[in-house]
Motif scaffolding. Structure first.
Motif, PDB file in Angstrom:
ATOM      1  N   GLY A  97      36.339 -26.679   7.655  1.00  0.00           N
ATOM      2  CA  GLY A  97      36.167 -27.436   8.890  1.00  0.00           C
ATOM      3  C   GLY A  97      36.843 -26.799  10.086  1.00  0.00           C
ATOM      4  N   GLU A  98      37.099 -25.480  10.024  1.00  0.00           N
ATOM      5  CA  GLU A  98      37.756 -24.780  11.138  1.00  0.00           C
ATOM      6  C   GLU A  98      36.711 -24.204  12.088  1.00  0.00           C
ATOM      7  OE1 GLU A  98      41.087 -22.221  10.371  1.00  0.00           O
ATOM      8  OE2 GLU A  98      41.297 -22.992   8.328  1.00  0.00           O
ATOM      9  N   THR A  99      36.975 -24.358  13.372  1.00  0.00           N
ATOM     10  CA  THR A  99      36.051 -23.848  14.396  1.00  0.00           C
ATOM     11  C   THR A  99      36.423 -22.406  14.765  1.00  0.00           C
ATOM     12  OG1 THR A  99      35.747 -26.059  15.297  1.00  0.00           O
ATOM     13  CG2 THR A  99      35.141 -24.204  16.722  1.00  0.00           C
ATOM     14  N   ILE A 100      35.471 -21.497  14.621  1.00  0.00           N
ATOM     15  CA  ILE A 100      35.688 -20.090  14.976  1.00  0.00           C
ATOM     16  C   ILE A 100      35.406 -19.913  16.463  1.00  0.00           C
ATOM     17  CG2 ILE A 100      34.880 -17.722  14.630  1.00  0.00           C
ATOM     18  CD1 ILE A 100      34.229 -18.491  11.737  1.00  0.00           C
ATOM     19  N   THR A 101      36.368 -19.330  17.169  1.00  0.00           N
ATOM     20  CA  THR A 101      36.211 -19.123  18.616  1.00  0.00           C
ATOM     21  C   THR A 101      35.843 -17.682  18.975  1.00  0.00           C
ATOM     22  OG1 THR A 101      38.603 -18.723  18.823  1.00  0.00           O
ATOM     23  CG2 THR A 101      37.817 -20.990  19.158  1.00  0.00           C
ATOM     24  N   ASP A 102      36.119 -16.747  18.040  1.00  0.00           N
ATOM     25  CA  ASP A 102      35.792 -15.344  18.335  1.00  0.00           C
ATOM     26  C   ASP A 102      35.778 -14.543  17.037  1.00  0.00           C
ATOM     27  OD1 ASP A 102      35.186 -13.110  19.923  1.00  0.00           O
ATOM     28  OD2 ASP A 102      37.286 -12.495  19.983  1.00  0.00           O
ATOM     29  N   ILE A 103      34.872 -13.547  16.967  1.00  0.00           N
ATOM     30  CA  ILE A 103      34.811 -12.621  15.830  1.00  0.00           C
ATOM     31  C   ILE A 103      34.716 -11.202  16.373  1.00  0.00           C
ATOM     32  CG2 ILE A 103      33.498 -11.869  13.801  1.00  0.00           C
ATOM     33  CD1 ILE A 103      32.469 -14.666  13.466  1.00  0.00           C
ATOM     34  N   GLN A 104      35.531 -10.314  15.844  1.00  0.00           N
ATOM     35  CA  GLN A 104      35.477  -8.901  16.222  1.00  0.00           C
ATOM     36  C   GLN A 104      35.325  -8.057  14.967  1.00  0.00           C
ATOM     37  OE1 GLN A 104      38.943  -7.941  18.545  1.00  0.00           O
ATOM     38  NE2 GLN A 104      38.448  -9.399  20.162  1.00  0.00           N
ATOM     39  N   ILE A 105      34.432  -7.061  15.024  1.00  0.00           N
ATOM     40  CA  ILE A 105      34.181  -6.170  13.888  1.00  0.00           C
ATOM     41  C   ILE A 105      34.253  -4.732  14.387  1.00  0.00           C
ATOM     42  CG2 ILE A 105      32.547  -5.493  12.094  1.00  0.00           C
ATOM     43  CD1 ILE A 105      31.280  -8.277  12.388  1.00  0.00           C
ATOM     44  N   ASP A 106      35.007  -3.891  13.701  1.00  0.00           N
ATOM     45  CA  ASP A 106      35.057  -2.468  14.051  1.00  0.00           C
ATOM     46  C   ASP A 106      35.204  -1.624  12.793  1.00  0.00           C
ATOM     47  OD1 ASP A 106      37.925  -1.841  13.487  1.00  0.00           O
ATOM     48  OD2 ASP A 106      38.270  -3.321  15.066  1.00  0.00           O
ATOM     49  N   HIS A 107      35.062  -0.337  12.973  1.00  0.00           N
ATOM     50  CA  HIS A 107      35.135   0.607  11.850  1.00  0.00           C
ATOM     51  C   HIS A 107      36.550   1.120  11.605  1.00  0.00           C
ATOM     52  CE1 HIS A 107      30.807   0.971  11.179  1.00  0.00           C
ATOM     53  NE2 HIS A 107      30.669   0.930  12.490  1.00  0.00           N
ATOM     54  N   GLY A 108      37.530   0.526  12.278  1.00  0.00           N
ATOM     55  CA  GLY A 108      38.903   0.992  12.110  1.00  0.00           C
ATOM     56  C   GLY A 108      39.243   2.057  13.133  1.00  0.00           C
ATOM     57  N   SER A 109      40.502   2.138  13.486  1.00  0.00           N
ATOM     58  CA  SER A 109      40.947   3.098  14.481  1.00  0.00           C
ATOM     59  C   SER A 109      41.189   4.465  13.846  1.00  0.00           C
ATOM     60  CB  SER A 109      42.248   2.614  15.128  1.00  0.00           C
ATOM     61  OG  SER A 109      43.282   2.588  14.153  1.00  0.00           O
ATOM     62  N   LEU A 110      41.300   5.490  14.692  1.00  0.00           N
ATOM     63  CA  LEU A 110      41.623   6.818  14.197  1.00  0.00           C
ATOM     64  C   LEU A 110      42.956   6.794  13.467  1.00  0.00           C
ATOM     65  CD1 LEU A 110      41.236   9.852  13.968  1.00  0.00           C
ATOM     66  CD2 LEU A 110      42.159  10.104  16.278  1.00  0.00           C
ATOM     67  N   GLU A 111      43.899   5.998  13.974  1.00  0.00           N
ATOM     68  CA  GLU A 111      45.210   5.907  13.335  1.00  0.00           C
ATOM     69  C   GLU A 111      45.094   5.382  11.906  1.00  0.00           C
ATOM     70  OE1 GLU A 111      49.670   4.104  14.235  1.00  0.00           O
ATOM     71  OE2 GLU A 111      47.987   3.560  15.503  1.00  0.00           O
ATOM     72  N   GLN A 112      44.251   4.361  11.705  1.00  0.00           N
ATOM     73  CA  GLN A 112      44.070   3.820  10.358  1.00  0.00           C
ATOM     74  C   GLN A 112      43.429   4.840   9.424  1.00  0.00           C
ATOM     75  OE1 GLN A 112      41.824   0.484  11.802  1.00  0.00           O
ATOM     76  NE2 GLN A 112      43.486  -0.969  11.481  1.00  0.00           N
ATOM     77  N   HIS A 113      42.427   5.580   9.930  1.00  0.00           N
ATOM     78  CA  HIS A 113      41.781   6.612   9.117  1.00  0.00           C
ATOM     79  C   HIS A 113      42.755   7.747   8.802  1.00  0.00           C
ATOM     80  CE1 HIS A 113      38.095   4.518   9.580  1.00  0.00           C
ATOM     81  NE2 HIS A 113      37.885   4.862  10.836  1.00  0.00           N
ATOM     82  N   PHE A 114      43.556   8.111   9.803  1.00  0.00           N
ATOM     83  CA  PHE A 114      44.544   9.177   9.625  1.00  0.00           C
ATOM     84  C   PHE A 114      45.550   8.815   8.528  1.00  0.00           C
ATOM     85  CE2 PHE A 114      48.999  10.056  11.045  1.00  0.00           C
ATOM     86  CZ  PHE A 114      49.069  11.356  10.572  1.00  0.00           C
ATOM     87  N   ILE A 115      46.069   7.594   8.576  1.00  0.00           N
ATOM     88  CA  ILE A 115      47.044   7.170   7.589  1.00  0.00           C
ATOM     89  C   ILE A 115      46.427   7.161   6.189  1.00  0.00           C
ATOM     90  CG2 ILE A 115      48.413   5.181   6.793  1.00  0.00           C
ATOM     91  CD1 ILE A 115      48.875   4.522   9.769  1.00  0.00           C
ATOM     92  N   LYS A 116      45.189   6.718   6.091  1.00  0.00           N
ATOM     93  CA  LYS A 116      44.507   6.669   4.783  1.00  0.00           C
ATOM     94  C   LYS A 116      44.362   8.083   4.195  1.00  0.00           C
ATOM     95  CE  LYS A 116      40.280   4.960   2.554  1.00  0.00           C
ATOM     96  NZ  LYS A 116      40.966   4.172   1.524  1.00  0.00           N
ATOM     97  N   ILE A 117      43.883   9.021   5.004  1.00  0.00           N
ATOM     98  CA  ILE A 117      43.698  10.402   4.547  1.00  0.00           C
ATOM     99  C   ILE A 117      45.033  11.046   4.202  1.00  0.00           C
ATOM    100  CG2 ILE A 117      43.160  12.730   5.366  1.00  0.00           C
ATOM    101  CD1 ILE A 117      40.686  11.474   4.524  1.00  0.00           C
TER     102      ILE A 117
END
Length: 269
Positions: free
Chosen positions: A245-265
């Motif tokens: 029963g929660e109202t969603i006010t906003d949704i954002q979707i992205d492929h991740g930042s370069l920093e996140q990809h860098f840390i993973k690699i």
């Protein structure tokens, strides 16, 4: 494309600790290239070996062109004036100061100021001018915009792009992943003294795969999720919020930042 720098089987150890383990990579002429790595990955040692500031144990380094190096900090005397420093470097290299380059960097604005009186942005511009004294083919920039405000960063990024347009090869060391993503043609990620990845940011994303980051904002909180399958995950999450029963006010979707990809690699490497 022609090769500006070629590294083959580069090795370097400090006692029993191997820092560079048969490192291999090339930098093409005219590109902006970033060498990235977490602390201890061998990034600084690699750059210092290429710049001639540190001896290495084995392998080959080929540099095709004149180098200019802009370090993060300088050992200029506090009371030397900006223009005096420029003339001193020019005299060491037995050339005349390049007035066009000095005007482009805005050195005239603070030419008569002593070094200790300069702002961080003015010091960065002066360091860059000194690195460009010999009109180098290859330019090393170590954290060029560290400590600058947004206006200073935009100005220096513009100057870096102009140098690339002039055909300069630029090697960038930066912890600012947004800067790297905006400026660089290719990046290399070091891990354990070896190259864990080399290519464009787009190729890095493709290497890791489609890894989505979902941010859902409700009236009460912001929650973050990660998913490999955006369709199934998003549908499941929407159903969960509806059931609660929660109202969603906003949704954002992205492929991740370069920093996140860098840390993973870097971690996987």
């Amino acid at each position: 494309m022609n090769i500006a720098i070629k590294i083959s089987n580069l090795t370097k150890s400090y006692g029993p600790h191997i820092v560079l383990n048969n490192l291999d990579f090339c930098v093409q002429q005219g590109e902006i290239f970033a060498l990235l790595g977490v602390n201890g990955a061998g990034k600084t040692t690699s750059l210092e070996c290429i710049e001639g500031l540190r001896n290495y144990d084995g392998g080959n380094i080929t540099v095709n062109g004149i180098m200019g190096i802009q370090l993060q900090s300088a050992s200029l005397p506090g009371h030397i004036k900006a223009l005096e420093a420029v003339k001193l470097f020019a005299k060491w290299n037995k050339i005349l100061p390049d007035k066009t380059m000095l005007n482009a960097l805005g050195i005239d604005e603070f030419a008569k100021k002593q070094y200790y009186q300069l702002s961080t942005g003015q010091k960065r511009r002066l360091h860059l001018a000194l690195a460009l004294t010999r009109n180098p083919d290859i330019l090393f920039l170590d954290e060029p915009t560290a400590g600058l405000d947004v206006e200073g960063q935009i100005s220096l990024h513009k100057q870096i792009r102009q140098l690339k347009a002039m055909g300069k090869t630029i090697i960038l060391a930066s912890h600012d992943m947004t800067e790297v993503e905006n400026l660089c043609d290719r990046i290399a990620i070091l891990s354990g003294g070896k190259i864990a990845f080399i290519g464009t940011v787009k190729q890095l994303v493709e290497t890791i795969g489609k890894h989505y980051h979902i941010t859902i904002q409700t009236e009460n909180e912001t929650a973050k999720y990660e998913s490999e399958n955006i369709g199934d995950s998003l549908l499941s999450l929407l159903m969960q919020y509806k059931e609660k029963g929660e109202t969603i006010t906003d949704i954002q979707i992205d492929h991740g930042s370069l920093e996140q990809h860098f840390i993973k690699i870097a971690k996987e490497g």
